[in-house]
Design an enzyme around this catalytic site. Structure first.
Site, PDB file in Angstrom:
ATOM      1  N   ASP A   1       0.837  -1.205   0.000  1.00  0.00           N
ATOM      2  CA  ASP A   1       0.000   0.000   0.000  1.00  0.00           C
ATOM      3  C   ASP A   1       0.869   1.252   0.000  1.00  0.00           C
ATOM      4  O   ASP A   1       2.065   1.211   0.282  1.00  0.00           O
ATOM      5  CB  ASP A   1      -0.894   0.005   1.247  1.00  0.00           C
ATOM      6  CG  ASP A   1      -0.082   0.238   2.505  1.00  0.00           C
ATOM      7  OD1 ASP A   1       0.966  -0.412   2.661  1.00  0.00           O
ATOM      8  OD2 ASP A   1      -0.477   1.084   3.322  1.00  0.00           O
ATOM      9  N   GLU A   2       0.258   2.363  -0.314  1.00  0.00           N
ATOM     10  CA  GLU A   2       0.862   3.689  -0.180  1.00  0.00           C
ATOM     11  C   GLU A   2       2.256   3.771  -0.784  1.00  0.00           C
ATOM     12  O   GLU A   2       3.151   4.421  -0.236  1.00  0.00           O
ATOM     13  CB  GLU A   2       0.878   4.107   1.300  1.00  0.00           C
ATOM     14  CG  GLU A   2      -0.533   4.269   1.841  1.00  0.00           C
ATOM     15  CD  GLU A   2      -0.572   4.537   3.331  1.00  0.00           C
ATOM     16  OE1 GLU A   2      -1.555   5.127   3.786  1.00  0.00           O
ATOM     17  OE2 GLU A   2       0.366   4.147   4.051  1.00  0.00           O
ATOM     18  N   ALA A   3       2.427   3.134  -1.922  1.00  0.00           N
ATOM     19  CA  ALA A   3       3.720   3.202  -2.617  1.00  0.00           C
ATOM     20  C   ALA A   3       3.715   4.429  -3.523  1.00  0.00           C
ATOM     21  O   ALA A   3       3.911   4.337  -4.744  1.00  0.00           O
ATOM     22  CB  ALA A   3       3.955   1.922  -3.411  1.00  0.00           C
TER      23      ALA A   3
END
Length: 533
Positions: free
Chosen positions: A340-342
Site C-alpha cells: 500500500d501507499e507506494a
C-alpha cells in the site's frame, strides 16, 4: 492503508465526522464508572445468553454440572497428543480462576469434562464444536483439535469469573461464519516485545480469533532479525516513532511466538511491507537505494515517501533472501507483502515489482496477502486482498477491488472506519487518530461483512481483521484501551451467524464481559452506551 488520508487534512476530516458519528466522549480504563446517579444496574443475563461471540445455537435444558474439587478433564481413549495439549491448556486456563486442581487424564472417563474427537460430528465444520452439559459432566465434541479448543473457550465463559461454579445444563452447537478472523498489530512504528504480543494472543484466542497478522517492518523500524541482511534489525531496528530506542525480535523469539500462538490455534501472518514503507531498510543498506546512498533513520509518521529501487537486480536478491528466511520460520500458509501507499513508486514500476515479489512468495510455497492496492496491478493466482478502505474511499478504487474479487481473489475486510483500532472512540480519547473518523464501539460492530462491498458476494469474503497501528500507541495500557472492547465486536462479526448480529443484544453481552476483562487486568474503554456489569 492508514493515512490516505492525511493529505485530506486531519482537521477537516475530524470536523466532517462530528455531525455523522455519535462517539463516546470520555476515555476511561476498566475501573471507571459511566453510570449516572440513580441508574439501575444492568440485569444479569443467563449464562447461555451472555456468550460472546454468540453461538450458532444454544439451548438450556435441565440441571447442569457442578465443577468442583473432584472434576477431572478426560482427553479420550487414544494417544492423541493434540487433544491432550488442548486438555492441558484448558486446565491451565480454568485452574487460576477456579482454584481447582483439574487433573488431565487419558481415557474416556466418567464424570468431569470430556474432550472427544468425532470426525463425523454434524453441524460444526472444521472449527466448530458441540458442548453438552448435564449432571454427569460436560462433553466437548469436535471434528478437530481446533474445534475442541474453541469449545473450551466457550466453557470458560459458562463458569464464574472467580471460584468454582455450575455449568448450566443444555447444548451449544457452534461453528464460525468466516474462516479468517484476524487481528493485526504494528510493532514497527513502536516496538513491542514478544511477551506483550503473546498476551494479546491469549486475549484474542479466548474469543475465537484465529489469526495474528504482525506488521514487522516500516519506515520507522525493522523488527525481525534476518541472517543474510543483519543490519536490517541491528541498525534499522534501532528507531521508532518519537525517537525511542526501538528494538527487534530474534528468530528464536519469532519462533516462540509462532509456537505459542499455534498452541492456541492462532496462525501468525507476518508482513514485510514493500515496495514502500521501507525507509528502515534503505537506512540500513546503501545498495538498496537507486543512488547508492543510505537514508537517515526516520521517526515521524508521514507515509508514501520511500521505495525500493525497482530497477536493481540486487533488490530482488534482497526480497528473495528476506522472504525465504521468513517463509522458513512461518508454518502458516500466508506471507503478507504490504503493497500500500507506494506513492514514490510509479504505477508501472509498482506493477512490475509486485509481479516479481509475488512470484518469490509462490516459490517458497506460500500464498500472497497484500493490501487492496494490489488490485491496481496483477494479483497472482490465489492472492488474497486486504481491503482497508472506508466510506469515503473513491468509487474507482472500490471498483478495482470488486473486480479482483469477481476474478476469484478472496477478500479480508478491514474497513478503516470500522476496524482500525487506532481510530479514536470519541473526542476525548487520548491516543489514536481521526483520519478515518471517530469509531465508537457501536459503529465498529454495526455492519455486515457479507454485504459490505456492493457487488462482492459473501462467498468471496475470506474474513475480517481488526488492525492496530501504533503511531500514537507506545504502551500496553494504550494498546489494550484502543483494542478493547472493539476487538470483541470483530470476534463476533467473524464467528457468529449474520442473523444474530443485533446491537441491543450484543451490547448486553458485551457489558457482561466487563468483569472478565477486569479479572484479566485488561484495560478497556467503558463505552457509555454499553450496559457494563
Amino acid at each position: 492503508m492508514r493515512v490516505l488520508r492525511r493529505t485530506l487534512g486531519t482537521f477537516g476530516t475530524f470536523l466532517g465526522v462530528l455531525g455523522v458519528l455519535s462517539g463516546s466522549v470520555s476515555c476511561t480504563a476498566a475501573h471507571g464508572d459511566d453510570a449516572r446517579p440513580g441508574d439501575d444496574p444492568p440485569a444479569a443475563l443467563a449464562p447461555f445468553e451472555r456468550l460472546l461471540p454468540a453461538p450458532a445455537s444454544a439451548r438450556a435444558d435441565g440441571p447442569g454440572y457442578a465443577v468442583g474439587p473432584g472434576t477431572v478433564i478426560h482427553t479420550g481413549p487414544g494417544p492423541d497428543e493434540d487433544v491432550r495439549q488442548v486438555g492441558e491448556l484448558l486446565a491451565e486456563q480454568l485452574r487460576g480462576p477456579s482454584g481447582l486442581p483439574l487433573p488431565v487424564v487419558d481415557g474416556p472417563g466418567g464424570d468431569g469434562i470430556r474432550l472427544r474427537i468425532d470426525e463425523e460430528a454434524e453441524g460444526v465444520g472444521d472449527e466448530g464444536y458441540r458442548l453438552e452439559s448435564g449432571p454427569g459432566g460436560i462433553t466437548l465434541t469436535a471434528r478437530t483439535p481446533a474445534g475442541l479448543f474453541h469449545a473450551g473457550q466457550t466453557l470458560r465463559q459458562l463458569l464464574p469469573v472467580a471460584g468454582p461454579g455450575t455449568v448450566p445444563g443444555g447444548t451449544v452447537t457452534d461453528r464460525p461464519r468466516f474462516a479468517y478472523r484476524g487481528a493485526m498489530v504494528d510493532i514497527a512504528r513502536h516496538f513491542f516485545t514478544v511477551e506483550q504480543v503473546k498476551r494479546y494472543v491469549d486475549q484474542l484466542a479466548q474469543y475465537k480469533v484465529n489469526t495474528l497478522h504482525v506488521h514487522l517492518t516500516d519506515d520507522q523500524g525493522w523488527r525481525l532479525a534476518v541472517d543474510s541482511w543483519p543490519r536490517l534489525a541491528e541498525y534499522g531496528g534501532g528507531s521508532e516513532v518519537g525517537g525511542g530506542p526501538g528494538g527487534y525480535w530474534t528468530k528464536d523469539e519469532y519462533r516462540e511466538l509462532v509456537a505459542y500462538a499455534g498452541r492456541r490455534y492462532v496462525d501468525v501472518v507476518p508482513e514485510i511491507d514493500m515496495p514502500g514503507h521501507v525507509n528502515a531498510a534503505l537506512a540500513s543498506y546503501a545498495e538498496l537505494n537507486c543512488d547508492g546512498k543510505v537514508r537517515e533513520r526516520y521517526t515521524g509518521i508521514k507515509v508514501g515517501f520511500s521505495s525500493l529501487c525497482v530497477g536493481k537486480e540486487r533488490t530482488y536478491e534482497f526480497i528473495d533472501q528476506v522472504l525465504g528466511e521468513l517463509a522458513e520460520l512461518t508454518p502458516g500458509r500466508y506471507l503478507h507483502l504490504g503493497g500500500d501507499e507506494a506513492h514514490s513508486t510509479p504505477a508501472a514500476d509498482y506493477a512490475a515489482f509486485m509481479d516479481r515479489a509475488q512470484a518469490v512468495v509462490g516459490r517458497y510455497g506460500k500464498t500472497v496477502v497484500a493490501w487492496h492496492q494490489l488490485a491496481t496491478a496483477q494479483p497472482a493466482a490465489g492472492a488474497v486482498l486486504q481491503y482497508w478502505g472506508h466510506d469515503r474511499t473513491p468509487a474507482a478504487e472500490k471498483a478495482a477491488v470488486v473486480a479482483a474479487a469477481k476474478a476469484g481473489h478472496p477478500l479480508i475486510l478491514s474497513p478503516a472506519d470500522r476496524l482500525y483500532l487506532d481510530m479514536k472512540y470519541g473526542l476525548a480519547t487520548k491516543p489514536g487518530q481521526v483520519w478515518a473518523g471517530l469509531v465508537p464501539v457501536k459503529r465498529a460492530y454495526s455492519w455486515n461483512p457479507g454485504a459490505y462491498l456492493a457487488g462482492v458476494p459473501e462467498s468471496a469474503v475470506l474474513g475480517v481483521e481488526a488492525a492496530l497501528w501504533t503511531e500514537t500507541i507506545a504502551t500496553r495500557g494504550d494498546w489494550e484501551l484502543m483494542a478493547f472492547p472493539r476487538v470483541l465486536g470483530l470476534a463476533e462479526l467473524g464467528w457468529s451467524p449474520a442473523a444474530s448480529h443485533d446491537w441491543a443484544s450484543y451490547s448486553r453481552r458485551l457489558g457482561a464481559q466487563g468483569p472478565r476483562l477486569q479479572a484479566q487486568d485488561i484495560s478497556y474503554y467503558r463505552a457509555p452506551d454499553v450496559p457494563w456489569q
